[in-house]
Design a protein around this motif. Structure first.
Motif, PDB file in Angstrom:
ATOM      1  N   ASN A   1       3.245   0.175   9.685  1.00 11.54           N
ATOM      2  CA  ASN A   1       2.369   0.587   8.588  1.00 11.54           C
ATOM      3  C   ASN A   1       1.056  -0.181   8.680  1.00 11.54           C
ATOM      4  O   ASN A   1       1.007  -1.378   8.381  1.00 11.54           O
ATOM      5  CB  ASN A   1       3.048   0.327   7.234  1.00 11.54           C
ATOM      6  CG  ASN A   1       4.199   1.283   7.006  1.00 11.54           C
ATOM      7  OD1 ASN A   1       4.048   2.500   7.130  1.00 11.54           O
ATOM      8  ND2 ASN A   1       5.361   0.742   6.682  1.00 11.54           N
ATOM      9  N   VAL A   2       0.015   0.526   9.114  1.00 15.42           N
ATOM     10  CA  VAL A   2      -1.293  -0.099   9.323  1.00 15.42           C
ATOM     11  C   VAL A   2      -2.121   0.044   8.040  1.00 15.42           C
ATOM     12  O   VAL A   2      -2.364   1.151   7.560  1.00 15.42           O
ATOM     13  CB  VAL A   2      -2.026   0.565  10.508  1.00 15.42           C
ATOM     14  CG1 VAL A   2      -3.445   0.022  10.652  1.00 15.42           C
ATOM     15  CG2 VAL A   2      -1.229   0.358  11.797  1.00 15.42           C
ATOM     16  N   HIS A   3      -2.554  -1.081   7.493  1.00  8.36           N
ATOM     17  CA  HIS A   3      -3.398  -1.092   6.300  1.00  8.36           C
ATOM     18  C   HIS A   3      -4.806  -0.656   6.735  1.00  8.36           C
ATOM     19  O   HIS A   3      -5.572  -1.459   7.266  1.00  8.36           O
ATOM     20  CB  HIS A   3      -3.448  -2.500   5.695  1.00  8.36           C
ATOM     21  CG  HIS A   3      -2.124  -3.003   5.209  1.00  8.36           C
ATOM     22  ND1 HIS A   3      -2.011  -3.951   4.207  1.00  8.36           N
ATOM     23  CD2 HIS A   3      -0.844  -2.697   5.573  1.00  8.36           C
ATOM     24  CE1 HIS A   3      -0.727  -4.195   3.978  1.00  8.36           C
ATOM     25  NE2 HIS A   3      -0.013  -3.459   4.801  1.00  8.36           N
ATOM     26  N   LYS A   4      -5.127   0.601   6.491  1.00  6.67           N
ATOM     27  CA  LYS A   4      -6.352   1.184   7.051  1.00  6.67           C
ATOM     28  C   LYS A   4      -7.629   0.573   6.493  1.00  6.67           C
ATOM     29  O   LYS A   4      -8.680   0.608   7.117  1.00  6.67           O
ATOM     30  CB  LYS A   4      -6.389   2.701   6.783  1.00  6.67           C
ATOM     31  CG  LYS A   4      -5.425   3.494   7.625  1.00  6.67           C
ATOM     32  CD  LYS A   4      -5.780   3.487   9.096  1.00  6.67           C
ATOM     33  CE  LYS A   4      -6.918   4.429   9.412  1.00  6.67           C
ATOM     34  NZ  LYS A   4      -7.163   4.491  10.887  1.00  6.67           N
ATOM     35  N   TYR A   5      -7.558   0.036   5.295  1.00  6.19           N
ATOM     36  CA  TYR A   5      -8.768  -0.489   4.645  1.00  6.19           C
ATOM     37  C   TYR A   5      -8.625  -1.980   4.364  1.00  6.19           C
ATOM     38  O   TYR A   5      -9.007  -2.465   3.297  1.00  6.19           O
ATOM     39  CB  TYR A   5      -9.060   0.291   3.365  1.00  6.19           C
ATOM     40  CG  TYR A   5      -9.232   1.783   3.605  1.00  6.19           C
ATOM     41  CD1 TYR A   5     -10.450   2.309   3.999  1.00  6.19           C
ATOM     42  CD2 TYR A   5      -8.146   2.657   3.458  1.00  6.19           C
ATOM     43  CE1 TYR A   5     -10.611   3.670   4.224  1.00  6.19           C
ATOM     44  CE2 TYR A   5      -8.292   4.017   3.680  1.00  6.19           C
ATOM     45  CZ  TYR A   5      -9.518   4.520   4.070  1.00  6.19           C
ATOM     46  OH  TYR A   5      -9.664   5.876   4.300  1.00  6.19           O
ATOM     47  N   GLY A   6      -8.059  -2.707   5.292  1.00  6.06           N
ATOM     48  CA  GLY A   6      -7.940  -4.150   5.141  1.00  6.06           C
ATOM     49  C   GLY A   6      -6.604  -4.563   4.539  1.00  6.06           C
ATOM     50  O   GLY A   6      -5.893  -3.763   3.945  1.00  6.06           O
TER      51      GLY A   6
END
Length: 371
Positions: free
Chosen positions: A54-59
């Motif tokens: 799960n990549v935190h797209k906005y930081g």
């Protein structure tokens, strides 16, 4: 005779504020439509699944709060894990623990006792003889001395704000948390963690059964959208809502550079700060560590602060006197609205942590529904 509107609430923005409001309104039998200009819901807490991570797209988004009610509220939608934020800072190939604690002081000066650490910091402060700090640099020096400032504050802060620390106002740093214990937990809050399975699980659960339309710009067909609901819940830029009539509010923005790497563990920690002014990014996030991942690959994100323009995402409000005065003019207009509710980071021109946005939305719900 007024025609019946299709929806009770049109919610502009599918972030946390809008999602919480929609959930609570639906619980009270209200019909809501959420619109968002992005191609996904969830606002800045949105995660993208890359290589099972799960990549935190906005930081980096790390949930933390002392509010038991809010902690129980979010856990009623998705279970949170036991992630503890313990960042590491890099300065000229040296590694330091954050926040400033006894581990940091041992790394800096080889001192082992709180007494030695306090004496070291105080001796540096005394040598500087700063009576009334005129800028951020002097304020920080007067709080923590030369070594901590030079290695752990100066470069990072200058990158973050895009200007020298001597040109930044002193009030930005009111205090610097210094701990005289061997404790690397960044937050003092009692509750802390990451949703198991990522933040999308939280926002999807909040908006279950609520109609959402994506890739929709409210301002392109404003009258048409407004005509569909009794009340608008607006979570976008308040100055844009009022056609910038008092001027444009300013922000700092960020640029994220995501990379998938052929290794199972790139840096051994979720958050590593880079404190030198010469390194263009402020930190590197390794997303799998938020959820203790064991995937064969990893995804990292380099975070570059940048000047904000209207085409870029607004992240951090610049709450200086000029901007706060402009915002007050917009707020005076907002307070007179009977059919528009303003909420969230952009509509309130305020930096909010996640638990604060949820708290703000729940308070607004209480005010609106009087229950």
């Amino acid at each position: 005779m007024e025609t019946t509107k299709t929806y009770d609430y049109l919610i502009v923005g599918a972030g946390l504020f809008g999602s919480v409001f929609a959930h609570e309104a639906k619980q009270r039998g209200k019909k809501c439509l959420i619109i968002d200009k992005r191609s996904h819901a969830g606002g800045n807490v949105y995660c993208e699944n890359v290589e099972g991570i799960n990549v935190h797209k906005y930081g980096a988004h790390i949930f933390h709060t002392n509010d038991k009610h809010i902690w129980e509220y979010v856990n009623s939608f998705v279970e949170f894990n036991r992630y503890t934020n313990s960042p590491v800072a890099v300065y000229k190939d040296e590694l330091y623990n954050l926040p400033f604690n006894m581990n940091t002081f041992y790394q800096l000066w080889k001192v082992r006792t709180p007494e030695e650490a306090k004496a070291k910091i105080q001796s540096q402060i005394d040598q500087l003889n700063i009576k009334e700090p005129a800028n951020l640099e002097e304020q920080a020096l007067s709080l923590v001395g030369t070594d901590i400032y030079e290695k752990l504050i100066k470069g990072y802060t200058e990158k973050q704000w895009g200007r020298p620390a001597t040109e930044l106002p002193a009030f930005i740093i009111k205090r610097l948390p210094v701990r005289f214990t061997y404790d690397n937990n960044y937050f003092n809050d009692k509750y802390q963690g990451i949703p198991i399975g990522g933040y999308n699980k939280l926002t999807e659960a909040l908006t279950e059964g609520v109609e959402i339309k994506l890739n929709v710009d409210f301002f392109k067909n404003r009258e048409e959208w407004e005509s569909q609901a009794d009340t608008v819940v607006f979570t976008g830029n308040i100055d844009q809502y009022y056609n910038y009539q008092f001027g444009q509010l300013q922000y700092r923005s960020l640029n994220f550079e995501h990379q998938t790497l052929e290794t199972d563990n790139y840096q051994g920690n979720a958050v590593v700060n880079y404190n030198e002014r010469e390194v263009p990014y402020t930190r590197v996030i390794e997303h799998k560590h938020f959820e203790f991942g064991t995937q064969p690959k990893t995804v990292i994100t380099k975070e570059y602060p940048q000047e904000w323009t209207a085409e870029k995402e607004p992240y951090y409000p610049i709450n200086d006197t000029r901007n706060n005065d402009i915002y007050k003019n917009y707020k005076d207009l907002a307070d007179q609205e009977s059919k528009v509710i303003f909420g969230g980071r952009l509509a309130e021109y305020k930096y909010y942590d996640m638990h604060q946005i949820i708290g703000s939305a729940l308070k607004k719900v209480k005010d609106v529904f009087q229950d």
